[in-house]
Scaffold this active site. Sequence first.
Site, short mmCIF file in Angstrom:
data_model
loop_
_atom_site.label_atom_id
_atom_site.label_comp_id
_atom_site.label_asym_id
_atom_site.label_seq_id
_atom_site.Cartn_x
_atom_site.Cartn_y
_atom_site.Cartn_z
CD GLU A 98 -3.12 0.82 0.22
OE1 GLU A 98 -4.04 1.64 0.20
OE2 GLU A 98 -3.08 -0.18 -0.54
CG HIS A 146 -10.90 -2.24 -0.05
ND1 HIS A 146 -11.33 -1.48 1.01
CD2 HIS A 146 -9.88 -3.01 0.43
CE1 HIS A 146 -10.62 -1.78 2.09
NE2 HIS A 146 -9.75 -2.71 1.76
#
Length: 289
Positions: A98, A146
């Site tokens: 991330e 997601h």
Amino acid sequence: MTTAPHDESPPRHALTVLGAGVMGVGITVLALGHGLPVHLVDVDRELLDRAGDRIDGELRLAELMGALPPGISPGELVTGTSLKAAAGATAVIEAVTENAATKAAVLSEVSALVRPGTPLITNTSSIPVDELAGALERPEELVGTHFMNPPYLIGTAEVVRGPRTGEPAMAAVTSLLAALRRRAVVVRDAPGFVTSRILHPMINDAARVVEEGTATAEAVDALMQGCLGHPTGPLRTADLIGIDNLVDSLRVLHERTGDDGCRPSELLVRLVREGRLGRKSGRGFYDYT
């Protein structure tokens, strides 16, 4: 906006998944368990080799828990270290760390390799999709999806439509999620979207309560479960997400929103520094050894 979770005769898909970490493995298990072939790519050959064993174990677990459709043979898994594997994919799911710069670099390289019209899916918990789309040759092909951890046990996926995401890419992702028997809930682009924008600051606050000595992790989770209906408690959830991933996400949220409630608590930062990352390392707020 919500799309139907099932498709009686889903089209065939050939996926390339980029990143053999926790989420890359989970997404691969989900796809294989629904009969889809997957090419799993990571630059770390040793990590790929370990991922193979984890995938086998999680496939067995998913089957035992009734999370996979009956009567479907698992898809074929191929692993490799070259992004060129993505050239023949019908969809590419990026699940690397991330970090916006890392994701943008990987997506930029893949965008130059795939056939025009191939949807590129970034599995990000916090980085705005349009921030990454600028790195692509064809930004209209990028969609955010997601998946929650573990993807094979959670039947809903948050789908993020960026300002430049095109209709063909949205249709392709909807079709893929239907083949995976996932309910797609579509939201607009923003830092953290919906799930992380709500959940991650809540976990941060829970960590601050422990840090300040008000309650133990066990007490926080027991109260959130018993009084407020949270299924696992926020700190067990942090261990499942990976505390390093959570800190990275909180930093993204803090930088992009200015919300000081998203500044990672000192306790979370200290746990990362000590290597207590949650389930994947054996210890986090709880001990899993």
